[in-house]
Design a protein around this motif. Structure first.
Motif, PDB file in Angstrom:
ATOM      1  N   LEU A 101      12.268 -21.064  42.018  1.00 25.08           N
ATOM      2  CA  LEU A 101      13.399 -20.587  42.366  1.00 25.08           C
ATOM      3  C   LEU A 101      14.354 -21.640  42.614  1.00 25.08           C
ATOM      4  O   LEU A 101      13.938 -22.595  43.357  1.00 25.08           O
ATOM      5  N   ARG A 102      15.653 -21.885  42.300  1.00 25.33           N
ATOM      6  CA  ARG A 102      16.704 -22.753  42.372  1.00 25.33           C
ATOM      7  C   ARG A 102      17.909 -22.159  42.721  1.00 25.33           C
ATOM      8  O   ARG A 102      18.581 -21.583  42.263  1.00 25.33           O
ATOM      9  N   PRO A 103      18.204 -22.111  44.175  1.00 28.94           N
ATOM     10  CA  PRO A 103      19.372 -21.610  44.716  1.00 28.94           C
ATOM     11  C   PRO A 103      20.451 -22.250  44.250  1.00 28.94           C
ATOM     12  O   PRO A 103      20.680 -23.404  44.064  1.00 28.94           O
ATOM     13  N   ASP A 104      21.461 -21.466  44.005  1.00 21.50           N
ATOM     14  CA  ASP A 104      23.028 -21.956  43.861  1.00 21.50           C
ATOM     15  C   ASP A 104      23.700 -22.374  44.873  1.00 21.50           C
ATOM     16  O   ASP A 104      23.487 -21.654  45.988  1.00 21.50           O
ATOM     17  N   ASP A 105      24.386 -23.388  45.036  1.00 18.70           N
ATOM     18  CA  ASP A 105      25.118 -23.819  46.010  1.00 18.70           C
ATOM     19  C   ASP A 105      26.052 -22.974  46.604  1.00 18.70           C
ATOM     20  O   ASP A 105      26.489 -22.574  47.808  1.00 18.70           O
ATOM     21  N   SER A 106      26.557 -22.063  45.752  1.00 12.56           N
ATOM     22  CA  SER A 106      27.721 -21.267  46.318  1.00 12.56           C
ATOM     23  C   SER A 106      27.409 -19.824  46.753  1.00 12.56           C
ATOM     24  O   SER A 106      27.959 -19.108  47.136  1.00 12.56           O
ATOM     25  N   GLY A 107      25.867 -19.654  46.391  1.00 11.87           N
ATOM     26  CA  GLY A 107      25.476 -18.347  46.930  1.00 11.87           C
ATOM     27  C   GLY A 107      25.339 -17.924  48.455  1.00 11.87           C
ATOM     28  O   GLY A 107      24.608 -19.005  49.128  1.00 11.87           O
ATOM     29  N   GLY A 108      25.696 -16.933  48.910  1.00  6.06           N
ATOM     30  CA  GLY A 108      25.593 -16.885  50.605  1.00  6.06           C
ATOM     31  C   GLY A 108      24.212 -16.200  50.515  1.00  6.06           C
ATOM     32  O   GLY A 108      23.576 -15.742  49.747  1.00  6.06           O
ATOM     33  N   THR A 109      23.727 -16.148  52.061  1.00  5.77           N
ATOM     34  CA  THR A 109      22.589 -15.718  52.228  1.00  5.77           C
ATOM     35  C   THR A 109      22.387 -14.285  52.840  1.00  5.77           C
ATOM     36  O   THR A 109      21.306 -13.788  53.006  1.00  5.77           O
ATOM     37  N   ALA A 110      23.706 -13.905  53.269  1.00  9.96           N
ATOM     38  CA  ALA A 110      23.654 -12.613  53.959  1.00  9.96           C
ATOM     39  C   ALA A 110      24.451 -11.445  53.172  1.00  9.96           C
ATOM     40  O   ALA A 110      25.175 -11.827  52.466  1.00  9.96           O
ATOM     41  N   PHE A 111      24.075 -10.190  53.349  1.00 13.36           N
ATOM     42  CA  PHE A 111      24.669  -9.202  52.604  1.00 13.36           C
ATOM     43  C   PHE A 111      26.174  -9.103  53.403  1.00 13.36           C
ATOM     44  O   PHE A 111      26.227  -9.366  54.558  1.00 13.36           O
ATOM     45  N   GLU A 112      26.972  -8.749  52.513  1.00 13.27           N
ATOM     46  CA  GLU A 112      28.486  -8.555  52.958  1.00 13.27           C
ATOM     47  C   GLU A 112      28.682  -7.330  53.764  1.00 13.27           C
ATOM     48  O   GLU A 112      27.792  -6.339  53.858  1.00 13.27           O
ATOM     49  N   ALA A 113      30.047  -7.421  54.459  1.00 10.36           N
ATOM     50  CA  ALA A 113      30.093  -6.149  55.265  1.00 10.36           C
ATOM     51  C   ALA A 113      30.143  -4.765  54.882  1.00 10.36           C
ATOM     52  O   ALA A 113      29.872  -3.860  55.412  1.00 10.36           O
ATOM     53  N   SER A 114      30.230  -4.814  53.534  1.00  8.78           N
ATOM     54  CA  SER A 114      30.653  -3.666  52.777  1.00  8.78           C
ATOM     55  C   SER A 114      29.179  -3.107  52.188  1.00  8.78           C
ATOM     56  O   SER A 114      29.117  -2.105  51.570  1.00  8.78           O
ATOM     57  N   ALA A 115      27.992  -3.655  52.786  1.00 11.74           N
ATOM     58  CA  ALA A 115      26.779  -3.405  52.066  1.00 11.74           C
ATOM     59  C   ALA A 115      26.454  -1.893  52.423  1.00 11.74           C
ATOM     60  O   ALA A 115      26.636  -1.442  53.653  1.00 11.74           O
ATOM     61  N   VAL A 116      25.546  -1.238  51.799  1.00 12.39           N
ATOM     62  CA  VAL A 116      25.014   0.095  52.075  1.00 12.39           C
ATOM     63  C   VAL A 116      23.291  -0.021  51.860  1.00 12.39           C
ATOM     64  O   VAL A 116      22.962  -0.667  51.179  1.00 12.39           O
ATOM     65  N   VAL A 117      22.799   0.210  52.989  1.00 12.43           N
ATOM     66  CA  VAL A 117      21.516   0.425  53.152  1.00 12.43           C
ATOM     67  C   VAL A 117      20.848   1.730  52.973  1.00 12.43           C
ATOM     68  O   VAL A 117      21.307   2.757  53.548  1.00 12.43           O
ATOM     69  N   VAL A 118      19.904   1.815  52.085  1.00 17.25           N
ATOM     70  CA  VAL A 118      19.484   3.400  51.820  1.00 17.25           C
ATOM     71  C   VAL A 118      17.978   3.102  52.162  1.00 17.25           C
ATOM     72  O   VAL A 118      17.100   2.474  51.478  1.00 17.25           O
ATOM     73  N   LEU A 119      17.347   3.810  53.255  1.00 17.07           N
ATOM     74  CA  LEU A 119      16.162   3.857  53.694  1.00 17.07           C
ATOM     75  C   LEU A 119      15.446   5.152  53.303  1.00 17.07           C
ATOM     76  O   LEU A 119      15.927   6.320  53.532  1.00 17.07           O
ATOM     77  N   SER A 133      17.511 -14.147  51.444  1.00 20.34           N
ATOM     78  CA  SER A 133      16.958 -15.436  52.222  1.00 20.34           C
ATOM     79  C   SER A 133      17.771 -16.552  51.384  1.00 20.34           C
ATOM     80  O   SER A 133      17.736 -17.887  52.123  1.00 20.34           O
ATOM     81  N   LEU A 134      17.853 -16.415  50.334  1.00 17.05           N
ATOM     82  CA  LEU A 134      18.462 -17.585  49.452  1.00 17.05           C
ATOM     83  C   LEU A 134      19.679 -17.414  48.753  1.00 17.05           C
ATOM     84  O   LEU A 134      20.470 -18.606  48.482  1.00 17.05           O
ATOM     85  N   GLY A 135      20.147 -16.286  48.499  1.00 16.08           N
ATOM     86  CA  GLY A 135      21.337 -16.036  47.828  1.00 16.08           C
ATOM     87  C   GLY A 135      21.050 -15.827  46.455  1.00 16.08           C
ATOM     88  O   GLY A 135      20.008 -15.844  45.946  1.00 16.08           O
ATOM     89  N   GLU A 136      22.134 -16.373  45.628  1.00 23.27           N
ATOM     90  CA  GLU A 136      22.100 -16.552  44.049  1.00 23.27           C
ATOM     91  C   GLU A 136      20.862 -17.467  43.659  1.00 23.27           C
ATOM     92  O   GLU A 136      21.073 -18.592  44.259  1.00 23.27           O
ATOM     93  N   CYS A 137      20.206 -16.908  42.758  1.00 27.90           N
ATOM     94  CA  CYS A 137      18.951 -18.010  42.376  1.00 27.90           C
ATOM     95  C   CYS A 137      18.836 -18.199  40.911  1.00 27.90           C
ATOM     96  O   CYS A 137      19.171 -17.038  40.252  1.00 27.90           O
ATOM     97  N   ARG A 138      18.601 -19.102  40.446  1.00 24.71           N
ATOM     98  CA  ARG A 138      17.998 -19.237  38.903  1.00 24.71           C
ATOM     99  C   ARG A 138      16.534 -18.966  39.100  1.00 24.71           C
ATOM    100  O   ARG A 138      15.688 -20.035  39.784  1.00 24.71           O
TER     101      ARG A 138
END
Length: 417
Positions: free
Chosen positions: A282-300, A267-272
């Motif tokens: 929690l202090r989010p970095d400006d450069s951090g995206g909040t969505a998983f990239e297209a290559s993400a692997v989901v294991v349920l 929900s925040l991306g990269e955080c300190r």
């Protein structure tokens, strides 16, 4: 029908089920499902098996670490006097079915000792069969077990009514509250009473949690006043106490392993991450995206019959989140239908009522908090191209045992959709 006649009828139902015959009256679905699990594990219906009792030191340690200790006074006030007057006992057990507290009529306590229903005893369903402690833990719902509904014959003179307790702070199962006694003393309303009391206990935990958040907020506000940019203060379970420079949200999903340093949150991306008394800054970095990239692997991971997780890995790192029973069900149903399912279809699966689509949408909005960008709507489905892997139990019958969703029930029976 009086208790003696009811016990006689149930004995016939049980005997027929154990010998593979069709009884004139079938067992209740929750009891039938429990008997099936117990039979598959090879328990002897005529032999009373007991595990090792906890030592006094082990018992005290479990009591200290149990969230149920916080609400034990409320449980006592609500149940012990009633149980004592009605010749019952109140039992409080942890998530492993170990009896941590036990109070009530002294004569019934002595009877309970004869059944092995004593402090430190293991009353998991897989150990002693269908019962009012272990079966609610598996079914994740209130269950009354009357006389011969108990799988083991020596328990047939006993009746139990148990209700699981969930911690509202993190949604995890924390134990079960049970009222038990001789079969001729149990009232049909006992289960409703126990269920109501466990809801009161959960409400008390929720009130305590709000007080804790207020204290954390008091600590955080002066700190946030001096911060430029985005920051949020959360408690150990991710509940938001205070925020600055960003839209507020009730709760952030935190990974299972979380600590000071740097972390990636969906929900925040990269955080300190910085520790605070009773929480995290929690202090989010400006450069951090909040969505998983297209290559993400989901294991349920649904391999355990009682705890389930979803893990996501990608170029920005990995993340694991423990699932509630409902969210585990929903993600399984979506993983099993790559083409997607509408909210109405999911409601039909879960509740047998397509009209409960609003409830499904609310739950999926919560799921999307920790799977940002990976779930799409209309219909609900995993994003195209996402590598979704499901780890199932070795025994199909152990798949989400609390679920009554049609697809899950068919999978437990080894039937395809």
């Amino acid at each position: 029908m009086d208790s003696v006649k009811a016990a006689r009828v149930l004995k016939g139902v049980r005997d027929a089920a154990l010998t593979g015959q069709r009884p004139a009256v079938g067992p209740r679905p929750v009891i039938e499902a429990s008997w099936g699990r117990v039979l598959r594990r090879g328990l002897d219906p005529d032999r009373d098996v007991r595990a090792r009792l906890l030592t006094l030191e082990e018992l005290e340690e479990r009591r200290r670490s149990s969230a149920l200790a916080e609400v034990l006074p409320e449980l006592r006030r609500a149940l012990v006097s009633i149980a004592d007057a009605a010749q019952h006992i109140m039992v409080v057990a942890d998530t492993e079915g170990r009896i941590l507290w036990r109070e009530g009529a002294s004569a019934v306590l002595r009877m309970a000792d004869g059944h092995g229903f004593e402090l430190g005893a293991d009353w998991r369903e897989s150990t002693v069969g269908t019962n009012g402690v272990g079966t609610p833990l598996v079914a994740r719902r209130p269950v009354q077990v009357f006389s011969a509904e108990h799988f083991v014959r020596t328990h047939h003179s006993w009746t139990c009514a148990g209700s699981p307790v969930t911690d509202p702070r993190d949604g995890r199962l924390i134990g079960v509250v049970d009222v038990s006694g001789p079969l001729d003393t149990m009232h049909p309303a006992t289960l409703a009473l126990v269920h109501s009391v466990t809801r009161l206990a959960e409400a008390e935990l929720r009130t305590r949690h709000l007080s804790t958040l207020d204290r954390l907020r008091t600590t955080a506000l002066p700190l946030l006043a001096g911060i430029k940019g985005q920051a949020v203060v959360v408690d150990p379970n991710g509940w938001t106490a205070a925020v600055t420079g960003m839209a507020p949200t009730d709760r952030l999903a935190l990974p299972k392993s979380f600590g000071p340093g740097r972390a990636w949150l969906p929900s925040l991306g990269e955080c300190r991450v910085e520790p605070l008394p009773g929480g995290w800054l929690l202090r989010p970095d400006d450069s951090g995206g909040t969505a998983f990239e297209a290559s993400a692997v989901v294991v349920l991971d649904l391999s355990s019959p009682r705890r389930w997780t979803v893990s996501v890995t990608g170029e920005t790192g990995g993340w694991t989140h423990e699932l509630t029973p409902r969210h585990a069900e929903l993600l399984y149903l979506l993983a099993a239908a790559p083409q997607g399912r509408t909210a109405s279809a999911l409601a039909g699966e879960l509740f047998g009522d397509p009209g409960r689509a609003v409830t499904v949408r609310a739950e999926l909005s919560r799921v999307r908090r920790y799977l940002a960008g990976l779930l799409e709507g209309r219909p609900y489905r995993f994003r195209e191209g996402t590598d979704v892997r499901v780890i199932l139990p070795q025994d199909p019958a152990d798949l989400l045992p609390q679920s009554t969703a049609k697809s899950v029930v068919r999978a437990r029976r080894g039937e395809g959709d």
